[in-house]
Design a protein around this motif. Sequence first.
Motif, PDB file in Angstrom:
ATOM      1  N   MET A   1       0.848  -1.203   0.000  1.00 29.62           N
ATOM      2  CA  MET A   1       0.000   0.000   0.000  1.00 29.62           C
ATOM      3  C   MET A   1       0.880   1.248   0.000  1.00 29.62           C
ATOM      4  O   MET A   1       1.875   1.310   0.712  1.00 29.62           O
ATOM      5  CB  MET A   1      -0.905   0.013   1.236  1.00 29.62           C
ATOM      6  N   ASN A   2       0.496   2.235  -0.819  1.00 26.70           N
ATOM      7  CA  ASN A   2       1.252   3.484  -0.877  1.00 26.70           C
ATOM      8  C   ASN A   2       1.192   4.237   0.439  1.00 26.70           C
ATOM      9  O   ASN A   2       0.135   4.329   1.067  1.00 26.70           O
ATOM     10  CB  ASN A   2       0.691   4.389  -1.983  1.00 26.70           C
ATOM     11  N   LYS A   3       2.338   4.763   0.842  1.00 27.68           N
ATOM     12  CA  LYS A   3       2.369   5.599   2.047  1.00 27.68           C
ATOM     13  C   LYS A   3       1.763   6.960   1.720  1.00 27.68           C
ATOM     14  O   LYS A   3       1.830   7.448   0.588  1.00 27.68           O
ATOM     15  CB  LYS A   3       3.795   5.732   2.554  1.00 27.68           C
ATOM     16  N   LYS A   4       1.189   7.589   2.771  1.00 24.88           N
ATOM     17  CA  LYS A   4       0.503   8.863   2.579  1.00 24.88           C
ATOM     18  C   LYS A   4       1.205   9.988   3.345  1.00 24.88           C
ATOM     19  O   LYS A   4       1.676   9.792   4.461  1.00 24.88           O
ATOM     20  CB  LYS A   4      -0.956   8.759   3.041  1.00 24.88           C
ATOM     21  N   ILE A   5       1.226  11.165   2.711  1.00 27.21           N
ATOM     22  CA  ILE A   5       1.822  12.359   3.318  1.00 27.21           C
ATOM     23  C   ILE A   5       0.799  13.485   3.278  1.00 27.21           C
ATOM     24  O   ILE A   5       0.156  13.725   2.248  1.00 27.21           O
ATOM     25  CB  ILE A   5       3.092  12.816   2.568  1.00 27.21           C
ATOM     26  N   LEU A   6       0.668  14.187   4.400  1.00 31.28           N
ATOM     27  CA  LEU A   6      -0.071  15.446   4.431  1.00 31.28           C
ATOM     28  C   LEU A   6       0.940  16.578   4.516  1.00 31.28           C
ATOM     29  O   LEU A   6       1.755  16.625   5.439  1.00 31.28           O
ATOM     30  CB  LEU A   6      -1.013  15.510   5.631  1.00 31.28           C
ATOM     31  N   TYR A   7       0.891  17.472   3.550  1.00 32.09           N
ATOM     32  CA  TYR A   7       1.741  18.665   3.557  1.00 32.09           C
ATOM     33  C   TYR A   7       0.938  19.854   4.079  1.00 32.09           C
ATOM     34  O   TYR A   7      -0.229  20.041   3.708  1.00 32.09           O
ATOM     35  CB  TYR A   7       2.253  18.985   2.151  1.00 32.09           C
ATOM     36  N   ILE A   8       1.572  20.669   4.909  1.00 32.31           N
ATOM     37  CA  ILE A   8       0.952  21.903   5.414  1.00 32.31           C
ATOM     38  C   ILE A   8       1.875  23.058   5.046  1.00 32.31           C
ATOM     39  O   ILE A   8       3.042  23.087   5.453  1.00 32.31           O
ATOM     40  CB  ILE A   8       0.734  21.837   6.939  1.00 32.31           C
ATOM     41  N   ALA A   9       1.358  24.012   4.249  1.00 24.70           N
ATOM     42  CA  ALA A   9       2.214  25.069   3.696  1.00 24.70           C
ATOM     43  C   ALA A   9       1.638  26.458   3.974  1.00 24.70           C
ATOM     44  O   ALA A   9       0.421  26.637   4.011  1.00 24.70           O
ATOM     45  CB  ALA A   9       2.368  24.875   2.195  1.00 24.70           C
ATOM     46  N   PRO A  10       2.534  27.458   4.138  1.00 25.13           N
ATOM     47  CA  PRO A  10       2.067  28.826   4.414  1.00 25.13           C
ATOM     48  C   PRO A  10       1.535  29.551   3.195  1.00 25.13           C
ATOM     49  O   PRO A  10       0.926  30.609   3.313  1.00 25.13           O
ATOM     50  CB  PRO A  10       3.324  29.517   4.944  1.00 25.13           C
ATOM     51  N   LYS A  11       1.778  28.983   1.987  1.00 20.67           N
ATOM     52  CA  LYS A  11       1.217  29.585   0.772  1.00 20.67           C
ATOM     53  C   LYS A  11       1.161  28.516  -0.315  1.00 20.67           C
ATOM     54  O   LYS A  11       1.765  27.446  -0.188  1.00 20.67           O
ATOM     55  CB  LYS A  11       2.042  30.782   0.305  1.00 20.67           C
ATOM     56  N   ILE A  12       0.458  28.799  -1.379  1.00 16.29           N
ATOM     57  CA  ILE A  12       0.321  27.848  -2.468  1.00 16.29           C
ATOM     58  C   ILE A  12       1.686  27.661  -3.148  1.00 16.29           C
ATOM     59  O   ILE A  12       2.347  28.650  -3.491  1.00 16.29           O
ATOM     60  CB  ILE A  12      -0.764  28.309  -3.467  1.00 16.29           C
ATOM     61  N   PRO A  13       2.142  26.430  -3.342  1.00 14.30           N
ATOM     62  CA  PRO A  13       3.471  26.202  -3.909  1.00 14.30           C
ATOM     63  C   PRO A  13       3.481  26.165  -5.441  1.00 14.30           C
ATOM     64  O   PRO A  13       4.282  25.449  -6.043  1.00 14.30           O
ATOM     65  CB  PRO A  13       3.851  24.844  -3.316  1.00 14.30           C
ATOM     66  N   PHE A  14       2.582  26.909  -6.056  1.00 17.38           N
ATOM     67  CA  PHE A  14       2.526  26.943  -7.512  1.00 17.38           C
ATOM     68  C   PHE A  14       1.925  28.264  -7.954  1.00 17.38           C
ATOM     69  O   PHE A  14       0.986  28.749  -7.312  1.00 17.38           O
ATOM     70  CB  PHE A  14       1.670  25.774  -8.046  1.00 17.38           C
ATOM     71  N   PRO A  15       2.444  28.884  -9.032  1.00 14.82           N
ATOM     72  CA  PRO A  15       3.563  28.421  -9.844  1.00 14.82           C
ATOM     73  C   PRO A  15       4.889  28.571  -9.104  1.00 14.82           C
ATOM     74  O   PRO A  15       5.039  29.485  -8.283  1.00 14.82           O
ATOM     75  CB  PRO A  15       3.506  29.345 -11.068  1.00 14.82           C
ATOM     76  N   PRO A  16       5.858  27.708  -9.395  1.00 18.64           N
ATOM     77  CA  PRO A  16       7.157  27.788  -8.719  1.00 18.64           C
ATOM     78  C   PRO A  16       8.016  28.904  -9.312  1.00 18.64           C
ATOM     79  O   PRO A  16       8.853  28.677 -10.187  1.00 18.64           O
ATOM     80  CB  PRO A  16       7.768  26.401  -8.973  1.00 18.64           C
ATOM     81  N   THR A  17       7.796  30.119  -8.836  1.00 25.18           N
ATOM     82  CA  THR A  17       8.463  31.293  -9.411  1.00 25.18           C
ATOM     83  C   THR A  17       9.506  31.910  -8.486  1.00 25.18           C
ATOM     84  O   THR A  17      10.229  32.814  -8.895  1.00 25.18           O
ATOM     85  CB  THR A  17       7.426  32.376  -9.771  1.00 25.18           C
ATOM     86  N   ASP A  18       9.570  31.475  -7.228  1.00 24.12           N
ATOM     87  CA  ASP A  18      10.600  31.973  -6.316  1.00 24.12           C
ATOM     88  C   ASP A  18      11.191  30.792  -5.563  1.00 24.12           C
ATOM     89  O   ASP A  18      10.730  29.654  -5.691  1.00 24.12           O
ATOM     90  CB  ASP A  18      10.033  33.025  -5.350  1.00 24.12           C
TER      91      ASP A  18
ATOM     92  N   HIS B   1       6.960  28.922  10.178  1.00 16.21           N
ATOM     93  CA  HIS B   1       5.744  29.740  10.177  1.00 16.21           C
ATOM     94  C   HIS B   1       4.508  28.898  10.520  1.00 16.21           C
ATOM     95  O   HIS B   1       3.597  29.365  11.207  1.00 16.21           O
ATOM     96  CB  HIS B   1       5.541  30.382   8.800  1.00 16.21           C
ATOM     97  N   MET B   2       4.496  27.658  10.023  1.00 17.05           N
ATOM     98  CA  MET B   2       3.348  26.780  10.258  1.00 17.05           C
ATOM     99  C   MET B   2       3.611  25.784  11.382  1.00 17.05           C
ATOM    100  O   MET B   2       2.759  24.941  11.691  1.00 17.05           O
ATOM    101  CB  MET B   2       3.000  26.019   8.974  1.00 17.05           C
ATOM    102  N   GLY B   3       4.770  25.883  12.015  1.00 20.90           N
ATOM    103  CA  GLY B   3       5.153  24.916  13.038  1.00 20.90           C
ATOM    104  C   GLY B   3       4.287  24.939  14.281  1.00 20.90           C
ATOM    105  O   GLY B   3       4.247  23.957  15.036  1.00 20.90           O
ATOM    106  N   TRP B   4       3.579  26.032  14.515  1.00 19.25           N
ATOM    107  CA  TRP B   4       2.736  26.158  15.711  1.00 19.25           C
ATOM    108  C   TRP B   4       1.699  25.041  15.828  1.00 19.25           C
ATOM    109  O   TRP B   4       1.239  24.721  16.921  1.00 19.25           O
ATOM    110  CB  TRP B   4       2.012  27.514  15.711  1.00 19.25           C
ATOM    111  N   ILE B   5       1.371  24.405  14.680  1.00 21.91           N
ATOM    112  CA  ILE B   5       0.320  23.385  14.665  1.00 21.91           C
ATOM    113  C   ILE B   5       0.813  22.038  15.213  1.00 21.91           C
ATOM    114  O   ILE B   5       0.015  21.112  15.399  1.00 21.91           O
ATOM    115  CB  ILE B   5      -0.219  23.227  13.219  1.00 21.91           C
ATOM    116  N   VAL B   6       2.108  21.909  15.520  1.00 17.19           N
ATOM    117  CA  VAL B   6       2.687  20.612  15.890  1.00 17.19           C
ATOM    118  C   VAL B   6       2.039  20.021  17.142  1.00 17.19           C
ATOM    119  O   VAL B   6       1.779  18.807  17.207  1.00 17.19           O
ATOM    120  CB  VAL B   6       4.216  20.701  16.043  1.00 17.19           C
ATOM    121  N   ASP B   7       1.767  20.819  18.154  1.00 10.77           N
ATOM    122  CA  ASP B   7       1.172  20.292  19.394  1.00 10.77           C
ATOM    123  C   ASP B   7      -0.214  19.709  19.126  1.00 10.77           C
ATOM    124  O   ASP B   7      -0.572  18.645  19.653  1.00 10.77           O
ATOM    125  CB  ASP B   7       1.086  21.390  20.452  1.00 10.77           C
TER     126      ASP B   7
END
Length: 396
Positions: free
Chosen positions: A1-18, A115-121
């Motif tokens: 079975m494929n492993k699953k990842i949830l990503y949490i990001a401070p902004k949309i990672p597309f388009p990759p311009t920076d 920036h998004m690390g506060w959600i860890v607890d």
Amino acid sequence: MNKKILYIAPKIPFPPTDGHTKSMYGFIKSTFQLGYLNDLVCYTQNKKHQEELNKVCNPFYLEVETQNNIVDVIKNFFSRVPYNLAKYKRKELIKFLENHLKNNEYDFIVIFNSHMGWIVDYLKAKTKSKIILREENLELSIMEKFYQNQKNIFLKIYSWIQYKKFIKYEPALCEKFDACLMISNQDKEKLLTYSKNVNAIVVNSGIDENLLKLKKINVDKYSIFHIGSLNWYPNLDGLMWFLDKIFPKIISKEPRSKLFIYGSRLPENILLKNEIKNHVVNVGFVENLWNEIKDKQIAIVPLRIGSGIRIKILELLASSNIVVTTSLGAEGIGLTNKKNILIADDANMFAGEILKLFNDKYEIEEMIELSKNYIEQNYSWNVIAKKIETELNNLI
């Protein structure tokens, strides 16, 4: 079975311009290509790129605005959390996760940046997932350089207070994660000086392998160019240092020189010195950057504030460009001065290296070939993906 990842990001990672979006998108795309099932939740005001993101993940968007607010800045004096991080603590994310985690389980949760690390607890209380912090910059290092370079006394005091908050907050935050994936050895070592209790692991960012195929055509020998969003203060600071202290020295010796500015235009309130204003081409954003710079000679990255690694330097070297930068700009990449990059921290030396290139004092083609080979061997996403997979497996 494929492993699953949830990503949490401070902004949309597309388009990759920076650098930020390129690093996030490259990481997500790499795990997709490795066979992981990816979900992504991010703050954004722009959903028009959902079709592209659907190719590498299942995206969820939270309409959250994170612009600076003067009232919140003042209130932050009484908080232990640095303002640049505190403004990302939003109830919308808690509300989303409350529902989402009832129906979804993940092997890994990857949080982009402190920036998004506060959600860890919250996550540790709600899931059994391995929780990873991807640190694309060590934020305390950026704030340290920012306050050191301030001339305005009020900004200097404010940024010093923020820096002291970062020293206490960021290392303690990193301790809470199963792993912190640092983008460079320098960031890892600096973080560990503040806390030995962090499981810090170096996983670099990468570049699009298609850049390695690019070549220069009909090069204007006396052309210089700068790439970067000038909304990000370190980019603006570095460019202004170049325009004020370095470019006039170059023009006085070689009046055929021209500087092209890409990414965003100089703010209108910035007045250029008379001796350089006719030598600056304020281009701004272009649709096809690589096509625009294929006939330009020298890329400059005059960075004085920053952390992590400069992805644009990796890309510039991969795409057959000569780069002149500072020690900070080259930090963490592992390049060798005068072999595959030119490094100068003093204005006279920086100008001197560019003039040497104009006067054929370096074997440019040889430097380009060495730098392309180095980037391909160390920073292609194929190489980085193997490192990511190894570290994820090690955590299980």
